[in-house]
Write an enzyme that holds these catalytic residues in place. Sequence first.
Site, PDB file in Angstrom:
ATOM      1  N   ILE A   6       8.060   7.746   0.086  1.00 23.65           N
ATOM      2  CA  ILE A   6       7.645   6.799  -0.971  1.00 23.65           C
ATOM      3  C   ILE A   6       6.130   6.651  -0.937  1.00 23.65           C
ATOM      4  CG2 ILE A   6       8.065   4.516  -1.988  1.00 23.65           C
ATOM      5  CD1 ILE A   6      10.332   4.182   0.111  1.00 23.65           C
ATOM      6  N   ASN A  83       5.328   6.689  -6.634  1.00 26.26           N
ATOM      7  CA  ASN A  83       5.120   5.340  -7.187  1.00 26.26           C
ATOM      8  C   ASN A  83       3.646   4.944  -7.244  1.00 26.26           C
ATOM      9  OD1 ASN A  83       5.758   2.256  -7.506  1.00 26.26           O
ATOM     10  ND2 ASN A  83       4.635   2.411  -5.574  1.00 26.26           N
ATOM     11  N   TYR A 150      -4.861   6.484 -18.088  1.00 25.02           N
ATOM     12  CA  TYR A 150      -3.590   6.020 -17.513  1.00 25.02           C
ATOM     13  C   TYR A 150      -2.426   6.494 -18.394  1.00 25.02           C
ATOM     14  CZ  TYR A 150      -0.128   2.648 -15.669  1.00 25.02           C
ATOM     15  OH  TYR A 150       0.990   2.056 -15.119  1.00 25.02           O
ATOM     16  N   LYS A 154       0.515   9.210 -17.407  1.00 28.77           N
ATOM     17  CA  LYS A 154       1.938   8.848 -17.408  1.00 28.77           C
ATOM     18  C   LYS A 154       2.721   9.734 -18.386  1.00 28.77           C
ATOM     19  CE  LYS A 154       1.932   5.462 -14.358  1.00 28.77           C
ATOM     20  NZ  LYS A 154       2.502   5.680 -13.001  1.00 28.77           N
ATOM     21  N   THR A 187       2.215  -7.719 -10.395  1.00 31.34           N
ATOM     22  CA  THR A 187       1.617  -7.121  -9.192  1.00 31.34           C
ATOM     23  C   THR A 187       0.094  -7.141  -9.356  1.00 31.34           C
ATOM     24  OG1 THR A 187       1.563  -4.934 -10.175  1.00 31.34           O
ATOM     25  CG2 THR A 187       3.540  -5.491  -8.909  1.00 31.34           C
TER      26      THR A 187
HETATM   27  N1  LIG Z   1       3.020  -3.531 -12.733  1.00 26.02           N
HETATM   28  C1  LIG Z   1       3.476  -3.161 -13.928  1.00 26.02           C
HETATM   29  O1  LIG Z   1       3.663  -3.983 -14.837  1.00 26.02           O
HETATM   30  C2  LIG Z   1       3.786  -1.711 -14.192  1.00 26.02           C
HETATM   31  C3  LIG Z   1       4.275  -1.365 -15.458  1.00 26.02           C
HETATM   32  C4  LIG Z   1       4.620  -0.041 -15.704  1.00 26.02           C
HETATM   33  C5  LIG Z   1       4.498   0.887 -14.696  1.00 26.02           C
HETATM   34  N2  LIG Z   1       4.029   0.534 -13.473  1.00 26.02           N
HETATM   35  C6  LIG Z   1       3.943   1.552 -12.439  1.00 26.02           C
HETATM   36  O2  LIG Z   1       4.616   1.098 -11.274  1.00 26.02           O
HETATM   37  C7  LIG Z   1       4.028   1.700 -10.122  1.00 26.02           C
HETATM   38  C8  LIG Z   1       3.682   0.647  -9.093  1.00 26.02           C
HETATM   39  O3  LIG Z   1       2.720  -0.216  -9.666  1.00 26.02           O
HETATM   40  P1  LIG Z   1       2.339  -1.629  -9.027  1.00 26.02           P
HETATM   41  O4  LIG Z   1       2.232  -2.550 -10.157  1.00 26.02           O
HETATM   42  O5  LIG Z   1       3.224  -1.931  -7.885  1.00 26.02           O
HETATM   43  O6  LIG Z   1       0.846  -1.306  -8.523  1.00 26.02           O
HETATM   44  P2  LIG Z   1      -0.035  -1.958  -7.364  1.00 26.02           P
HETATM   45  O7  LIG Z   1       0.474  -3.285  -6.978  1.00 26.02           O
HETATM   46  O8  LIG Z   1      -1.450  -1.832  -7.801  1.00 26.02           O
HETATM   47  O9  LIG Z   1       0.215  -0.972  -6.131  1.00 26.02           O
HETATM   48  C9  LIG Z   1      -0.245   0.351  -6.190  1.00 26.02           C
HETATM   49  C10 LIG Z   1       0.124   1.084  -4.904  1.00 26.02           C
HETATM   50  O10 LIG Z   1      -0.436   2.415  -5.037  1.00 26.02           O
HETATM   51  C11 LIG Z   1      -1.210   2.712  -3.889  1.00 26.02           C
HETATM   52  N3  LIG Z   1      -2.355   3.547  -4.196  1.00 26.02           N
HETATM   53  C12 LIG Z   1      -3.311   3.334  -5.134  1.00 26.02           C
HETATM   54  N4  LIG Z   1      -4.271   4.265  -5.042  1.00 26.02           N
HETATM   55  C13 LIG Z   1      -3.897   5.098  -4.019  1.00 26.02           C
HETATM   56  C14 LIG Z   1      -4.495   6.233  -3.427  1.00 26.02           C
HETATM   57  N5  LIG Z   1      -5.676   6.714  -3.834  1.00 26.02           N
HETATM   58  N6  LIG Z   1      -3.855   6.838  -2.399  1.00 26.02           N
HETATM   59  C15 LIG Z   1      -2.680   6.345  -1.947  1.00 26.02           C
HETATM   60  N7  LIG Z   1      -2.067   5.276  -2.477  1.00 26.02           N
HETATM   61  C16 LIG Z   1      -2.672   4.643  -3.491  1.00 26.02           C
HETATM   62  C17 LIG Z   1      -1.692   1.337  -3.376  1.00 26.02           C
HETATM   63  O11 LIG Z   1      -1.925   1.403  -1.970  1.00 26.02           O
HETATM   64  P3  LIG Z   1      -3.373   1.429  -1.280  1.00 26.02           P
HETATM   65  O12 LIG Z   1      -4.296   0.619  -2.118  1.00 26.02           O
HETATM   66  O13 LIG Z   1      -3.106   0.860   0.075  1.00 26.02           O
HETATM   67  O14 LIG Z   1      -3.734   2.873  -1.209  1.00 26.02           O
HETATM   68  C18 LIG Z   1      -0.487   0.445  -3.664  1.00 26.02           C
HETATM   69  O15 LIG Z   1       0.422   0.491  -2.597  1.00 26.02           O
HETATM   70  C19 LIG Z   1       2.839   2.504 -10.630  1.00 26.02           C
HETATM   71  O16 LIG Z   1       3.208   3.851 -10.801  1.00 26.02           O
HETATM   72  C20 LIG Z   1       2.534   1.875 -11.984  1.00 26.02           C
HETATM   73  O17 LIG Z   1       1.883   2.769 -12.856  1.00 26.02           O
HETATM   74  C21 LIG Z   1       3.644  -0.746 -13.207  1.00 26.02           C
END
Ligand SMILES: NC(=O)c1ccc[n+]([C@@H]2O[C@H](COP(=O)([O-])OP(=O)(O)OC[C@H]3O[C@@H](n4cnc5c(N)ncnc54)[C@H](OP(=O)(O)O)[C@@H]3O)[C@@H](O)[C@H]2O)c1
Length: 244
Positions: A6, A83, A150, A154, A187
């Site tokens: 993951i 993810n 972005y 996607k 988030t």
């Molecule tokens: N939140 C929403 O409403 C929403 C809606 C549609 C889709 N999504 C999708 O859902 C997924 C999770 O989103 P989220 O909202 O949980 O985001 P988030 O809270 O910003 O978390 C992002 C995660 O990605 C990791 N990450 C970011 N840059 C990285 C890098 N360079 N190398 C390794 N890991 C990296 C971060 O860990 P580190 O910073 O520790 O590296 C963190 O664990 C994403 O694919 C997002 O596009 C989210």
Amino acid sequence: MKYFIITGTSRGLGEELARRLLSPEHHLLCISRNRNVALMAESEQIDYFEFDLNDIDQVDRLMRDVCNKIDESKAEAIYLINNAAVVTPLSNIEHGSFEELTTNVHVNLLAPILLTSLFIRFSEHLRIPKRVLNVSSMSSKNHLPGMSVYSAAKAGLDVFSQCVGKEQGEGAFAVKVISVWPGMFDTSLQEEARSANKDVFAASELFNRVKDQGMLVSPTTIAEKLVDLLLSDQFAQGIVVEEL
Ligand SMILES: NC(=O)c1ccc[n+]([C@@H]2O[C@H](COP(=O)([O-])OP(=O)(O)OC[C@H]3O[C@@H](n4cnc5c(N)ncnc54)[C@H](OP(=O)(O)O)[C@@H]3O)[C@@H](O)[C@H]2O)c1
């Protein structure tokens, strides 16, 4: 033993996915830049890889290290959940720095492509269920000014999942690949979109409205639905799931 690779497990949805998957029969292989110490404390069956997915040249080495942790003689199924993502730059394309633009494509699209390729190569000889779940977004079809990279990444992930699904086909031990739009949940990614300067990212007002109107669900709820899908018969080859 079922193995789950993951990405993005330090917070948000990835953390909740990992937590939901904790079980004596599961071994988790977690990847993000920051180690999730709280998660690690909850189980001994987690290996953590502190890795920057922007470091594209090292993804090969990462995946070798990750796969070395998989005991093939015990593996009943293996899963990859792509993810991790970044939402920046939140601005019209001419205002994004080269660094932001390339990081976005690296983390959101190129890393999942490379990880999927290596996952399929690694598991080719394994006669067990193998699945890749790519976490996408409705942004792939719902286009907002200031989110072009972005959205493009996607959309690319959705097309990639569909194409690889066709390549893999319906054989008994084909790797099944899907893309999922999880909906909007609260988030730090949402927080970034809400707090972006509205002079360069007008859609920040929309993100604030969504929050104010209580339309965001919790990442725990989304994680539950995603894990149910990951382990269910609804996980059909090469599809894009637009509604969870
Ligand atoms: N939140 C929403 O409403 C929403 C809606 C549609 C889709 N999504 C999708 O859902 C997924 C999770 O989103 P989220 O909202 O949980 O985001 P988030 O809270 O910003 O978390 C992002 C995660 O990605 C990791 N990450 C970011 N840059 C990285 C890098 N360079 N190398 C390794 N890991 C990296 C971060 O860990 P580190 O910073 O520790 O590296 C963190 O664990 C994403 O694919 C997002 O596009 C989210």
